[in-house]
Design a protein around this motif. Structure first.
Motif, PDB file in Angstrom:
ATOM      1  N   ILE A  79      43.893  41.149  47.350  1.00  0.00           N
ATOM      2  CA  ILE A  79      44.203  39.967  46.547  1.00  0.00           C
ATOM      3  C   ILE A  79      43.845  38.708  47.315  1.00  0.00           C
ATOM      4  O   ILE A  79      43.253  37.772  46.760  1.00  0.00           O
ATOM      5  CB  ILE A  79      45.681  39.967  46.119  1.00  0.00           C
ATOM      6  CG1 ILE A  79      45.941  41.125  45.143  1.00  0.00           C
ATOM      7  CG2 ILE A  79      46.060  38.635  45.469  1.00  0.00           C
ATOM      8  CD1 ILE A  79      47.403  41.386  44.873  1.00  0.00           C
ATOM      9  N   ALA A  80      44.165  38.665  48.608  1.00  0.00           N
ATOM     10  CA  ALA A  80      43.849  37.485  49.424  1.00  0.00           C
ATOM     11  C   ALA A  80      42.337  37.277  49.510  1.00  0.00           C
ATOM     12  O   ALA A  80      41.865  36.134  49.488  1.00  0.00           O
ATOM     13  CB  ALA A  80      44.454  37.635  50.816  1.00  0.00           C
ATOM     14  N   ALA A  81      41.581  38.347  49.609  1.00  0.00           N
ATOM     15  CA  ALA A  81      40.123  38.243  49.701  1.00  0.00           C
ATOM     16  C   ALA A  81      39.523  37.672  48.422  1.00  0.00           C
ATOM     17  O   ALA A  81      38.484  37.015  48.452  1.00  0.00           O
ATOM     18  CB  ALA A  81      39.511  39.607  50.005  1.00  0.00           C
ATOM     19  N   ASP A  82      40.182  37.899  47.308  1.00  0.00           N
ATOM     20  CA  ASP A  82      39.691  37.429  46.014  1.00  0.00           C
ATOM     21  C   ASP A  82      40.164  36.007  45.698  1.00  0.00           C
ATOM     22  O   ASP A  82      39.757  35.421  44.710  1.00  0.00           O
ATOM     23  CB  ASP A  82      40.156  38.396  44.920  1.00  0.00           C
ATOM     24  CG  ASP A  82      39.331  38.286  43.659  1.00  0.00           C
ATOM     25  OD1 ASP A  82      38.132  37.968  43.763  1.00  0.00           O
ATOM     26  OD2 ASP A  82      39.887  38.517  42.570  1.00  0.00           O
ATOM     27  N   TYR A  83      41.014  35.471  46.531  1.00  0.00           N
ATOM     28  CA  TYR A  83      41.593  34.153  46.325  1.00  0.00           C
ATOM     29  C   TYR A  83      40.681  33.127  46.994  1.00  0.00           C
ATOM     30  O   TYR A  83      40.319  33.266  48.148  1.00  0.00           O
ATOM     31  CB  TYR A  83      42.973  34.125  46.985  1.00  0.00           C
ATOM     32  CG  TYR A  83      43.804  32.901  46.699  1.00  0.00           C
ATOM     33  CD1 TYR A  83      44.840  32.970  45.781  1.00  0.00           C
ATOM     34  CD2 TYR A  83      43.585  31.709  47.356  1.00  0.00           C
ATOM     35  CE1 TYR A  83      45.634  31.870  45.529  1.00  0.00           C
ATOM     36  CE2 TYR A  83      44.366  30.603  47.100  1.00  0.00           C
ATOM     37  CZ  TYR A  83      45.388  30.681  46.191  1.00  0.00           C
ATOM     38  OH  TYR A  83      46.167  29.597  45.940  1.00  0.00           O
ATOM     39  N   SER A  84      40.292  32.094  46.282  1.00  0.00           N
ATOM     40  CA  SER A  84      39.438  31.076  46.885  1.00  0.00           C
ATOM     41  C   SER A  84      39.708  29.726  46.245  1.00  0.00           C
ATOM     42  O   SER A  84      40.356  29.621  45.211  1.00  0.00           O
ATOM     43  CB  SER A  84      37.963  31.440  46.732  1.00  0.00           C
ATOM     44  OG  SER A  84      37.507  31.126  45.438  1.00  0.00           O
TER      45      SER A  84
END
Length: 98
Positions: free
Chosen positions: A52-57
């Motif tokens: 989820i963090a990797a997909d957050y931008s």
């Protein structure tokens, strides 16, 4: 003082950020910014938070942001509740907690 190996240190960072986010500090954006894909994940809960963090931008549209923040916070709560690792200690250097 015994220092953990790199893998354990990475997992403890992940757990620390999950505990912090579950308690309302730091912000979801801060957590996403601090996580790197080099952090090791061994459990489903750790992997979920990293995914989820990797997909957050910063490019997430305003309509999608609340949902993504909710997902990140929910994953943090799940990890904090399920882990057997203690969070990494927080250090204060020059007035900045890291």
């Amino acid at each position: 003082m015994h220092l953990p190996d790199e893998e354990t240190a990475g997992r403890r960072l992940l757990v620390s950020l999950a505990f912090g986010l579950a308690q309302g500090e730091p912000s979801p954006k801060d957590v996403a910014d601090r996580l790197s894909m080099t952090v090791a994940a061994h459990t489903q809960e750790e992997t979920q938070l990293l995914s989820i963090a990797a997909d957050y931008s910063e490019w997430i549209g305003p309509d999608d942001l609340p949902g993504r923040e909710h997902d990140l916070q929910a994953a943090a709560h799940t990890l904090a509740a399920s882990t057997d690792l203690a969070p990494a200690p927080s250090y204060q250097v020059c007035g900045v907690t890291d």
